[in-house]
Design a protein around this motif. Structure first.
Motif, PDB file in Angstrom:
ATOM      1  N   ASN A  58       0.839  -1.193   0.000  1.00 35.48           N
ATOM      2  CA  ASN A  58       0.000   0.000   0.000  1.00 35.48           C
ATOM      3  C   ASN A  58       0.873   1.241   0.000  1.00 35.48           C
ATOM      4  O   ASN A  58       2.099   1.147   0.094  1.00 35.48           O
ATOM      5  CB  ASN A  58      -0.975  -0.002   1.177  1.00 35.48           C
ATOM      6  N   PHE A  59       0.242   2.403  -0.055  1.00 35.98           N
ATOM      7  CA  PHE A  59       0.930   3.666  -0.316  1.00 35.98           C
ATOM      8  C   PHE A  59       0.395   4.746   0.623  1.00 35.98           C
ATOM      9  O   PHE A  59      -0.775   5.084   0.588  1.00 35.98           O
ATOM     10  CB  PHE A  59       0.723   4.045  -1.787  1.00 35.98           C
ATOM     11  N   PHE A  60       1.271   5.270   1.458  1.00 30.26           N
ATOM     12  CA  PHE A  60       0.923   6.252   2.492  1.00 30.26           C
ATOM     13  C   PHE A  60       1.580   7.578   2.128  1.00 30.26           C
ATOM     14  O   PHE A  60       2.788   7.714   2.193  1.00 30.26           O
ATOM     15  CB  PHE A  60       1.445   5.730   3.841  1.00 30.26           C
ATOM     16  N   GLU A  61       0.755   8.545   1.734  1.00 30.88           N
ATOM     17  CA  GLU A  61       1.270   9.877   1.399  1.00 30.88           C
ATOM     18  C   GLU A  61       0.731  10.894   2.386  1.00 30.88           C
ATOM     19  O   GLU A  61      -0.418  10.812   2.832  1.00 30.88           O
ATOM     20  CB  GLU A  61       0.883  10.282  -0.025  1.00 30.88           C
ATOM     21  N   HIS A  62       1.534  11.910   2.684  1.00 31.50           N
ATOM     22  CA  HIS A  62       1.105  12.995   3.561  1.00 31.50           C
ATOM     23  C   HIS A  62       0.200  13.938   2.770  1.00 31.50           C
ATOM     24  O   HIS A  62       0.639  14.947   2.218  1.00 31.50           O
ATOM     25  CB  HIS A  62       2.318  13.744   4.114  1.00 31.50           C
ATOM     26  N   ALA A  66      -4.644  11.785   5.810  1.00 30.98           N
ATOM     27  CA  ALA A  66      -3.851  10.586   6.074  1.00 30.98           C
ATOM     28  C   ALA A  66      -3.113  10.646   7.404  1.00 30.98           C
ATOM     29  O   ALA A  66      -3.036   9.648   8.120  1.00 30.98           O
ATOM     30  CB  ALA A  66      -2.849  10.356   4.939  1.00 30.98           C
ATOM     31  N   THR A  67      -2.564  11.794   7.746  1.00 32.25           N
ATOM     32  CA  THR A  67      -1.831  11.916   9.016  1.00 32.25           C
ATOM     33  C   THR A  67      -2.771  12.496  10.068  1.00 32.25           C
ATOM     34  O   THR A  67      -3.385  11.762  10.831  1.00 32.25           O
ATOM     35  CB  THR A  67      -0.573  12.776   8.833  1.00 32.25           C
ATOM     36  N   LEU A  68      -2.900  13.815  10.102  1.00 34.70           N
ATOM     37  CA  LEU A  68      -3.791  14.459  11.063  1.00 34.70           C
ATOM     38  C   LEU A  68      -5.241  14.215  10.641  1.00 34.70           C
ATOM     39  O   LEU A  68      -5.648  14.576   9.544  1.00 34.70           O
ATOM     40  CB  LEU A  68      -3.498  15.962  11.110  1.00 34.70           C
ATOM     41  N   GLU A 342       6.877  18.290  19.337  1.00 32.12           N
ATOM     42  CA  GLU A 342       6.495  19.668  19.654  1.00 32.12           C
ATOM     43  C   GLU A 342       7.541  20.681  19.213  1.00 32.12           C
ATOM     44  O   GLU A 342       7.294  21.895  19.237  1.00 32.12           O
ATOM     45  CB  GLU A 342       6.205  19.821  21.149  1.00 32.12           C
ATOM     46  N   ASP A 343       8.709  20.203  18.790  1.00 33.38           N
ATOM     47  CA  ASP A 343       9.761  21.101  18.315  1.00 33.38           C
ATOM     48  C   ASP A 343       9.886  21.126  16.797  1.00 33.38           C
ATOM     49  O   ASP A 343      10.782  21.784  16.256  1.00 33.38           O
ATOM     50  CB  ASP A 343      11.118  20.698  18.915  1.00 33.38           C
ATOM     51  N   ARG A 344       9.005  20.439  16.099  1.00 35.47           N
ATOM     52  CA  ARG A 344       9.114  20.363  14.642  1.00 35.47           C
ATOM     53  C   ARG A 344       8.369  21.522  13.982  1.00 35.47           C
ATOM     54  O   ARG A 344       7.333  21.964  14.469  1.00 35.47           O
ATOM     55  CB  ARG A 344       8.566  19.025  14.135  1.00 35.47           C
ATOM     56  N   PRO A 345       8.880  22.004  12.863  1.00 34.71           N
ATOM     57  CA  PRO A 345       8.235  23.135  12.192  1.00 34.71           C
ATOM     58  C   PRO A 345       6.925  22.733  11.533  1.00 34.71           C
ATOM     59  O   PRO A 345       6.700  21.569  11.199  1.00 34.71           O
ATOM     60  CB  PRO A 345       9.270  23.563  11.153  1.00 34.71           C
ATOM     61  N   HIS A 358       4.214  17.595  10.508  1.00 39.08           N
ATOM     62  CA  HIS A 358       5.329  16.689  10.817  1.00 39.08           C
ATOM     63  C   HIS A 358       5.066  15.868  12.082  1.00 39.08           C
ATOM     64  O   HIS A 358       5.987  15.580  12.844  1.00 39.08           O
ATOM     65  CB  HIS A 358       6.636  17.477  10.956  1.00 39.08           C
ATOM     66  N   LEU A 359       3.812  15.475  12.269  1.00 38.09           N
ATOM     67  CA  LEU A 359       3.504  14.583  13.390  1.00 38.09           C
ATOM     68  C   LEU A 359       4.074  13.189  13.141  1.00 38.09           C
ATOM     69  O   LEU A 359       4.352  12.451  14.095  1.00 38.09           O
ATOM     70  CB  LEU A 359       1.991  14.483  13.586  1.00 38.09           C
ATOM     71  N   ILE A 360       4.217  12.833  11.878  1.00 42.93           N
ATOM     72  CA  ILE A 360       4.806  11.538  11.530  1.00 42.93           C
ATOM     73  C   ILE A 360       6.078  11.796  10.735  1.00 42.93           C
ATOM     74  O   ILE A 360       6.042  12.376   9.637  1.00 42.93           O
ATOM     75  CB  ILE A 360       3.836  10.672  10.718  1.00 42.93           C
TER      76      ILE A 360
END
Length: 762
Positions: A58-62, A66-68, A342-345, A358-360
């Motif tokens: 399968n294919f997971f794209e942001h 898909a993420t949030l 929590e430190d990611r842009p 950028h949670l994942i």
């Protein structure tokens, strides 16, 4: 018959021929009859290579939800309070319409009509889930959030890393029995859907600091409150359902947390409620509060992932999951998505609109691989990225702690190398929609540079996929000047980088509208189906023959093909596409093709994992599209050996092809794949590709019947190819199962129109 059709007919396989290394279509011989039944004859003495499990990947794209709003357990949208949402007006309108549809669905008691006409099951907008309930962006609030209390007391601000909200303090009576329950001091709220079917406890975290007073202190109340009145006014809007307090009493930013417990039975599944944060300062004059990076997680989350989605992945056939794109990857820089979340842009999702939080990142994706049991497949940015950046990513995943990136990985909590073996270089670099798109020669030269750097960075062997170009197969015209398609893409790869190539990645994504505008829906359907048949008969064998020629006199395994995105796209509402039932027939046709070709097509992944024909999540519910369901029914085909089949029966011709096809003659209405498992069990997957007619199929089993009296038959069919799963009707496509008798080593099937059927013998 046109010249092109005559050429197509001439390529029909000889039923007596044996399969060769590039002749992947020769396991299915076909002779057209003008009418009547179809007959399938099995040949147990002629077999193909075992079916690789990875063709069911399968294919997971942001993108989209898909993420949030999808695999992430996070319940809040725009939790970093980004001031710019980077959505088009159409995207924002779709999300708002979905929000209204979910509210109407709850208020109607589950009436499917509430979502029938206004539901967009995979909005392209990213970072805002599948629906929004609150939008005060016109008044200056970050999208997804609204104010509580006096309007002037709350507004957007600059926070620790980017966005924040400012909440002005108001003097209130802070006696224990009155604090922040009935009063309305200033704060923020967001409508959310709680997964109350499985969890009543919710963990809140926030980055907070007071503004303007070094010694200012106070309490932030987190609460869940009633958003809707309920039937017959049974509930009061604003009713407090759960609350907890977090103390703010030190200078600078503080990360604080608390837990909310919702009483059992107080909230219905699918009922929107309000998550509320309010500021209750101690000091006078009251100080303002800055709120940044809020999180609301169900207490049963699995390392930040939604447990419903993780469990569905565990039970499904996802042996390999390609990540993080897709178009997204051509703008993605992996270093932005490692270290503390929590430190990611947070910035724009340039490919799809909306936000990337950028949670994942790498570590989360590889943790998901451990939880769900799939093999990782990472795509690197060869558009706006560099070979050095890609090599550093490989080192982060595979290098020992003595390397710079291995040390960074260890500092982020994972000392042991991940040993990621499958890496793809770039995504659709031929198209102008892609970041850093290029022509054929530059793509080949770029792949060679990336491949050398990436292999040098990995202490374990890695498999490398180069970006291929399905458009290079087709005869195109000026309508395709937005992409590179001059029939030299693959030749340049083979000329400049054959020694570095393991697999060429292709995307089989025909559109249901482009070039088919003048066709009837039935003609367009046949053109889309024939696109796969042409691939099996001509496109893929021709490319593999060129790959084999490029490897003559060299060492190493033959170059193969990975179809890392497949499915019908397009916007025509009356035709098949990845999200509706039409995907069952296109998907059955496609999977039968790649399973007949396992030695040269060892990997495939549809569009997509949580976008397209995929796992869906809305209103607290998780459900699946028919394309996802179809793939699950092929699970026991992995590892089995395909058998040679000879098919006779009615067929059709295609004069106007789909945009990724060619004119084709003698396309059978029935497609069949027969396999034998290592334990000797016989199974077949049979597709009736006729849009409106049931077809009779006789299967000549011969000695393969092994004395069996009956076969187990399972059919996925539906009267409307445009039917979809929705939050109101999450499982409209049932599998019909029955036993069919075997008489004189023959099995008779009546295949419903537009259906896929599986047959299994003991």
């Amino acid at each position: 018959m046109t010249q092109a059709q005559a050429a197509a007919s001439a390529t029909q396989p000889d039923p007596a021929a044996s399969p060769g290394p590039a002749d992947v279509h020769r396991l299915l011989g076909y002779r057209r009859t003008r009418a009547g039944e179809s007959v399938l004859t099995l040949d147990a003495d002629t077999t193909g290579p075992p079916v690789p499990a990875e063709v069911l990947g399968n294919f997971f794209e942001h993108m989209s939800y898909a993420t949030l709003g999808g695999v992430c357990a996070e319940l809040l949208l725009n939790p970093a309070f980004a001031r710019e949402h980077h959505l088009s007006e159409e995207q924002r309108a779709e999300l708002a319409a979905n929000g209204r549809a979910l509210v109407a669905l709850h208020e109607s008691g589950g009436d499917p009509a509430a979502v029938a006409e206004h539901w967009v099951s995979s909005p392209l907008a990213s970072g805002f889930g599948i629906a929004i309930l609150d939008d005060e962006s016109a008044g200056g609030m970050p999208l997804g959030w609204s104010r509580v209390g006096p309007q002037a007391a709350v507004g957007a601000a600059v926070g620790r890393l980017g966005g924040a909200v400012r909440v002005s303090g108001q003097r209130v009576d802070r006696r224990p029995d009155t604090v922040a329950v009935d009063g309305l001091p200033a704060g923020i709220r967001q409508g959310v859907f709680l997964p109350v079917h499985r969890c009543l406890d919710y963990d809140v975290a926030a980055s907070l600091r007071t503004r303007g007073r070094e010694r200012a202190a106070g309490v932030v109340e987190a609460a869940v409150r009633r958003r809707l009145p309920g039937p017959d006014g049974a509930h009061r809007v604003g009713e407090l359902l759960a609350s907890a307090r977090m103390r703010v009493d030190a200078p600078g930013w503080q990360r604080v947390s608390c837990r909310l417990t919702v009483p059992a039975g107080s909230v219905a599944l699918g009922e929107p409620v309000d998550f509320v944060l309010r500021w209750l300062p101690d000091t006078h004059p009251p100080a303002s509060l800055l709120v940044d990076r809020v999180s609301l997680l169900p207490a049963d989350h699995v390392d930040g992932f939604d447990p419903d989605v993780v469990e569905l992945m565990r039970r499904s056939t996802i042996p390999q999951l390609r990540w993080p794109g897709g178009n997204f990857v051509s703008f993605h820089h992996w270093r932005d998505a490692v270290g503390p979340v929590e430190d990611r842009p947070v910035y724009a999702n340039h490919a799809w609109g909306g936000l990337e939080h950028h949670l994942i990142g790498t570590d989360e994706y590889l943790r998901l691989a451990e939880l769900a049991g799939f093999t990782p497949h990472i795509t690197v940015n060869s558009g706006t990225g560099t070979p050095e950046e890609a090599a550093a990513w490989v080192e982060y995943c595979n290098g020992p702690v003595t390397t710079p990136m291995g040390a960074l990985r260890a500092a982020n909590g994972h000392p042991e190398p991940y040993e990621v073996r499958v890496w793809e270089v770039g995504n659709e670099n031929f198209g102008s929609w892609q970041g850093g798109y290029v022509g054929a020669t530059e793509n080949a030269a770029r792949f060679a540079r990336f491949a050398a750097a990436m292999r040098a960075a990995s202490p374990v062997p890695i498999t490398l996929l180069a970006c291929g170009n399905w458009f290079d197969f087709a005869d195109l015209d000026e309508r395709y000047d937005h992409l590179h398609a001059d029939h030299e893409w693959h030749d340049e790869l083979l000329r400049l980088a054959a020694e570095q190539l393991d697999l060429i990645s292709l995307h089989c994504l025909p559109a249901n509208d482009r070039l088919l505008e003048q066709l009837s829906d039935a003609e367009a359907h046949e053109a889309l189906i024939a696109q796969v048949v042409t691939a099996e008969r001509r496109f893929v064998p021709d490319l593999l023959a060129r790959c084999d020629a490029a490897r003559v006199g060299t060492e190493g395994a033959p170059i193969g093909i990975a179809v890392t995105e497949w499915g019908v796209l397009g916007l025509h509402p009356n035709r098949q596409m990845v999200e509706n039932f039409g995907a069952v027939v296109y998907g059955g046709t496609f999977l039968n093709f790649v399973m007949r070709s396992g030695d040269r097509i060892p990997m495939a992944s549809p569009n997509g994992f949580m976008h397209g024909g995929a796992i869906k999540k809305a209103g607290g519910r998780v459900y699946t599209d028919p394309q996802f369901d179809l793939i699950q029914h092929y699970a026991d085909f992995a590892g089995a050996v395909p058998l040679r089949c000879a098919l006779t029966g009615p067929g059709f011709d295609v004069h106007q092809p789909a945009d990724l096809g060619a004119p084709e003659a003698d396309v059978p209405y029935v497609d069949a794949l027969a396999v034998r498992s290592p334990g000797g069990r016989l199974a077949l997957a049979v597709v009736n590709r006729h849009l409106s007619e049931a077809l009779e199929l006789w299967i000549e089993l011969g000695d393969l019947a092994a004395g069996a009296a009956a076969a187990r038959v399972s059919t996925l069919a539906h009267p409307e190819i445009t039917a979809r799963a929705t939050p109101a009707d999450p499982a409209p496509f049932s599998l019909a199962e029955r036993d069919e008798p075997i008489d004189d080593d023959r099995l008779r099937l009546v295949l419903p129109p537009f259906s896929t059927t599986w047959v299994r013998l003991p």
